[in-house]
Design a protein around this motif. Structure first.
Motif, PDB file in Angstrom:
ATOM      1  N   ILE A  59       0.830  -1.202   0.000  1.00 46.23           N
ATOM      2  CA  ILE A  59       0.000   0.000   0.000  1.00 46.23           C
ATOM      3  C   ILE A  59       0.865   1.253   0.000  1.00 46.23           C
ATOM      4  CG2 ILE A  59      -1.533   1.360   1.486  1.00 46.23           C
ATOM      5  CD1 ILE A  59      -2.947  -1.313   2.141  1.00 46.23           C
ATOM      6  N   ASN A  60       1.866   1.275   0.861  1.00 47.14           N
ATOM      7  CA  ASN A  60       2.730   2.462   0.943  1.00 47.14           C
ATOM      8  C   ASN A  60       3.596   2.620  -0.303  1.00 47.14           C
ATOM      9  OD1 ASN A  60       1.900   3.417   3.484  1.00 47.14           O
ATOM     10  ND2 ASN A  60       3.234   1.985   4.543  1.00 47.14           N
ATOM     11  N   GLY A  61       4.026   1.493  -0.881  1.00 49.04           N
ATOM     12  CA  GLY A  61       4.925   1.565  -2.018  1.00 49.04           C
ATOM     13  C   GLY A  61       4.247   1.725  -3.358  1.00 49.04           C
ATOM     14  N   VAL A  62       3.009   1.240  -3.470  1.00 47.23           N
ATOM     15  CA  VAL A  62       2.322   1.233  -4.759  1.00 47.23           C
ATOM     16  C   VAL A  62       1.083   2.125  -4.755  1.00 47.23           C
ATOM     17  CG1 VAL A  62       1.285  -0.268  -6.522  1.00 47.23           C
ATOM     18  CG2 VAL A  62       3.150  -1.134  -5.097  1.00 47.23           C
ATOM     19  N   GLY A  66      -2.129   5.286  -7.648  1.00 48.84           N
ATOM     20  CA  GLY A  66      -3.518   5.150  -8.081  1.00 48.84           C
ATOM     21  C   GLY A  66      -4.397   6.213  -7.461  1.00 48.84           C
ATOM     22  N   GLY A  67      -5.679   6.110  -7.737  1.00 53.54           N
ATOM     23  CA  GLY A  67      -6.619   7.068  -7.173  1.00 53.54           C
ATOM     24  C   GLY A  67      -7.279   6.589  -5.899  1.00 53.54           C
ATOM     25  N   ALA A  68      -7.250   5.268  -5.670  1.00 56.38           N
ATOM     26  CA  ALA A  68      -7.901   4.698  -4.489  1.00 56.38           C
ATOM     27  C   ALA A  68      -7.333   3.319  -4.214  1.00 56.38           C
ATOM     28  CB  ALA A  68      -9.418   4.607  -4.688  1.00 56.38           C
ATOM     29  N   MET A  69      -7.653   2.800  -3.028  1.00 55.60           N
ATOM     30  CA  MET A  69      -7.263   1.456  -2.621  1.00 55.60           C
ATOM     31  C   MET A  69      -8.502   0.708  -2.156  1.00 55.60           C
ATOM     32  SD  MET A  69      -3.972   2.512  -0.285  1.00 55.60           S
ATOM     33  CE  MET A  69      -5.037   3.633   0.648  1.00 55.60           C
ATOM     34  N   LEU A  70      -8.553  -0.578  -2.465  1.00 49.68           N
ATOM     35  CA  LEU A  70      -9.597  -1.471  -1.972  1.00 49.68           C
ATOM     36  C   LEU A  70      -8.965  -2.412  -0.964  1.00 49.68           C
ATOM     37  CD1 LEU A  70     -12.355  -2.945  -1.998  1.00 49.68           C
ATOM     38  CD2 LEU A  70     -11.575  -4.145  -4.063  1.00 49.68           C
ATOM     39  N   ALA A  86       1.888  10.595   1.436  1.00 46.62           N
ATOM     40  CA  ALA A  86       1.589  10.431   0.012  1.00 46.62           C
ATOM     41  C   ALA A  86       0.219   9.794  -0.224  1.00 46.62           C
ATOM     42  CB  ALA A  86       2.669   9.582  -0.650  1.00 46.62           C
ATOM     43  N   LEU A  87      -0.363   9.182   0.804  1.00 45.07           N
ATOM     44  CA  LEU A  87      -1.662   8.526   0.669  1.00 45.07           C
ATOM     45  C   LEU A  87      -2.815   9.378   1.191  1.00 45.07           C
ATOM     46  CD1 LEU A  87      -0.669   4.937   1.838  1.00 45.07           C
ATOM     47  CD2 LEU A  87      -1.283   5.607  -0.486  1.00 45.07           C
TER      48      LEU A  87
END
Length: 307
Positions: A59-62, A66-70, A86-87
């Motif tokens: 999550i922190n590295g990738v 993107g615009g969102a995380m699931l 950054a997130l």
């Protein structure tokens, strides 16, 4: 008739989209399949804490690409994860169905003690559910589940991503099976359909792919995005281009993006580069969610018709 989207729902959908209104989502809500992906020879050797640590690294590295995380509820509550740095501007979608079914014919349901209201208390921007179905079979349980979740989402002004997972016996049946999922579930009130790519990888004809995607776009009353379904990255990249040109709003990509980074065969930087490339395809080739929503039940065969 679908009720109008509330201003808070719209704001939350904007939060999980790119600044252009497309969906470029890093999917990392995998539970049992995560350990099987990372350590296929010995998945039981991964503890829950191992899985959470690996997910946090991804999550922190990738995620910022993107615009969102699931993500899954166990990770979110177990780690106390909060968006920062950054997130901080990255949207957060929570999968709240119990995906660990004894078999795919088990009726879909919430994770124990979970609800849309509980997800809303955690400050997420949208929720996701999935449900298996077989075209021509009894889909009443899946329909009831989606309807129940839609009602809860309306009460919480929470956007819903609904993922009908089609079951079929032969690859050539895939297109009609995925399309039937749009017919069965698209009108029930979800804000976005998360769909399997409608043509099998065994079919090399991209014009057939495009025709199948245009049919989905014609039938869907709501914005739709494709999932990577654990496939090969280069294949998913091609599928995304075809789908977006047909009217899709983007993607939710999981193992196709991060598999090699998670197993150590690749790097976080390489996975982030993949997510950025997919993001660019969604933005340049796809239709933003507001334009696609305005297209309504008529759908649109060309991007220009949705803009």
């Amino acid at each position: 008739m679908r009720p109008p989207t509330s201003s808070l729902q719209s704001a939350r959908l904007d939060k999980v989209a790119t600044h252009t209104g497309h969906f470029a989502v890093l999917a990392i809500d995998h539970v049992g399949s995560f350990a099987a992906t990372v350590r296929p020879d010995d998945p039981d050797s991964m503890t829950t804490e191992d899985i959470w640590a690996q997910k946090l690294s991804l999550i922190n590295g990738v995620g910022p690409a993107g615009g969102a995380m699931l993500v899954d509820p166990g990770f979110l509550e177990g780690t106390g994860f909060t968006r920062s740095g950054a997130l901080s501007e990255t949207g957060l979608i929570l999968g709240i169905e119990d995906g660990d079914y004894a078999d795919v014919l088990t009726a879909p349901r919430f994770l124990p003690s979970w609800s849309v209201e509980r997800a809303a208390r955690l400050g997420v921007d949208a929720v996701k559910i999935s449900m298996f179905f077989r075209p021509g079979g009894d889909t009443s349980a899946a329909t009831s589940f989606v309807t129940e979740v839609v009602d809860q989402c309306r009460q919480q002004d929470m956007p819903l991503f609904a993922e009908p997972l089609a079951l079929y016996d032969h690859p050539h049946e895939r297109g009609e099976a995925v399309t039937e999922g749009v017919r069965l579930f698209g009108h029930l009130g979800a804000d976005v359909l998360k769909l399997q790519f409608p043509e099998p990888a065994e079919n090399p004809c991209e014009e057939s792919w495009a025709e199948a995607c245009r049919e989905i776009n014609r039938l869907s009353p709501v914005p739709w995005a494709i999932l990577s379904e654990g496939g090969d990255y280069q294949l998913f990249r091609r599928q995304l281009q075809v789908a977006c040109r047909a009217g899709a709003t983007g993607f939710l990509g999981g193992r196709a993006v991060w598999r090699e980074a998670a197993t150590g065969e690749g790097t976080l930087d390489a996975a982030a580069a993949r997510l950025r490339e997919l993001n660019s395809i969604a933005v340049t080739e796809g239709v933003d969610w507001k334009s696609r929503k305005r297209a309504g039940k008529a759908g649109c065969d060309r991007i220009s018709e949705c803009e």
